[in-house]
Scaffold this active site. Structure first.
Site, PDB file in Angstrom:
ATOM      1  N   ASN A   1      -3.425   1.500 -11.253  1.00 27.93           N
ATOM      2  CA  ASN A   1      -3.213   0.131 -10.780  1.00 27.93           C
ATOM      3  C   ASN A   1      -4.094  -0.806 -11.585  1.00 27.93           C
ATOM      4  O   ASN A   1      -5.172  -0.429 -12.044  1.00 27.93           O
ATOM      5  CB  ASN A   1      -3.596   0.034  -9.291  1.00 27.93           C
ATOM      6  CG  ASN A   1      -3.429  -1.378  -8.739  1.00 27.93           C
ATOM      7  OD1 ASN A   1      -2.393  -2.010  -8.930  1.00 27.93           O
ATOM      8  ND2 ASN A   1      -4.470  -1.885  -8.073  1.00 27.93           N
TER       9      ASN A   1
ATOM     10  N   ILE B   1       0.871  -1.188   0.000  1.00 33.71           N
ATOM     11  CA  ILE B   1       0.000   0.000   0.000  1.00 33.71           C
ATOM     12  C   ILE B   1       0.907   1.237   0.000  1.00 33.71           C
ATOM     13  O   ILE B   1       1.851   1.322   0.789  1.00 33.71           O
ATOM     14  CB  ILE B   1      -0.887   0.010   1.267  1.00 33.71           C
ATOM     15  CG1 ILE B   1      -1.717  -1.289   1.336  1.00 33.71           C
ATOM     16  CG2 ILE B   1      -1.792   1.238   1.309  1.00 33.71           C
ATOM     17  CD1 ILE B   1      -2.693  -1.461   0.190  1.00 33.71           C
TER      18      ILE B   1
ATOM     19  N   HIS C   1      -6.173  -4.299 -11.237  1.00 37.64           N
ATOM     20  CA  HIS C   1      -6.666  -5.248 -10.224  1.00 37.64           C
ATOM     21  C   HIS C   1      -7.366  -6.400 -10.943  1.00 37.64           C
ATOM     22  O   HIS C   1      -8.181  -6.140 -11.862  1.00 37.64           O
ATOM     23  CB  HIS C   1      -7.617  -4.553  -9.238  1.00 37.64           C
ATOM     24  CG  HIS C   1      -8.070  -5.473  -8.145  1.00 37.64           C
ATOM     25  ND1 HIS C   1      -7.237  -5.878  -7.124  1.00 37.64           N
ATOM     26  CD2 HIS C   1      -9.251  -6.112  -7.957  1.00 37.64           C
ATOM     27  CE1 HIS C   1      -7.895  -6.734  -6.335  1.00 37.64           C
ATOM     28  NE2 HIS C   1      -9.118  -6.885  -6.827  1.00 37.64           N
TER      29      HIS C   1
END
Ligand code: GRF
Length: 207
Positions: free
Chosen positions: A107, A92, A109
């Site tokens: 990002n 994180i 995912h």
């Protein structure tokens, strides 16, 4: 030409696609550096093979989270990136990094956010949870990174079917193919300043 830093933690198949598409000119940008959260991962080999500078900033090498966050921020700043791409990166980012690179971090995912995301949902665990839940579709999401975990504004999503005989690994492979399509597409648009964010809504100026 814009430069971006890729943060990795594992095999680097997403990184490889970005390397290939920068080298073939499909992405009008360059990878200024690869930063790994772990030593010895294959993503670092991929960077080395393409003469891309790479460093490892591992949490366990620092006495405190503050020292780690400071080291990671300075490793990122040293590469002078226009934006950051998290490609299989499992740590994180600190609020300081998020703030400094507001709406400049994306990002990938391996699920259709807001499903199967957040703390602890990474890698094959995501697909295990999807199969246990019994979903009929899963997929991948590219999103901006904000202070939360997998909660930033969504840029692209694409679904894949889930089959009765799927294992977490077979589903992961099917989703990975979609990741390899969506991430380079998002990087290409980000590099060309064609992605616009208003609150939670993202609009794209396609070519
Ligand atoms: C993949 O499962 C991907 O969904 C997630 O990280 C894992 C490893 O990706 N983002 P990569 O092969 O290291 O790019």
């Amino acid at each position: 030409m814009k430069q971006f830093c890729v943060l990795v933690s594992g095999g680097g198949t997403n990184l490889q696609r970005l390397i290939d598409e920068c080298e073939n000119g499909s992405i009008p940008a360059g990878i200024c550096a690869v930063i790994s959260s772990k030593k010895g991962v294959y993503a670092l080999e991929r960077a080395a093979k393409h003469n891309i500078p790479a460093v490892t900033v591992a949490r366990k090498d620092y006495g405190s989270k503050e020292e780690y966050d400071k080291a990671l921020l300075s490793a990122i700043d040293n590469t002078k990136p226009d934006f950051l791409v998290l490609a299989g990166y499992i740590n994180i980012l600190s609020p300081g990094i998020i703030k400094k690179y507001q709406n400049k971090i994306i990002n990938i995912h391996p699920a259709l956010i807001p499903s199967f995301c957040g703390k602890g949902y990474y890698g094959v665990k995501v697909h295990q949870a999807a199969l246990e839940y019994g979903v009929k579709v899963s997929g991948a999401t590219v999103h901006f990174v904000d202070e939360g975990t997998d909660t930033g504004p969504i840029i692209f999503q694409k679904s894949v079917p889930v089959y009765q005989d799927d294992t977490p690994e077979t589903l992961q492979q099917r989703v990975l193919e979609v990741e390899h399509e969506l991430l380079p597409r998002a990087v290409k648009l980000l590099a060309a300043d064609r992605i616009f964010v208003r609150g939670r809504r993202v609009s794209i100026m396609e070519e």
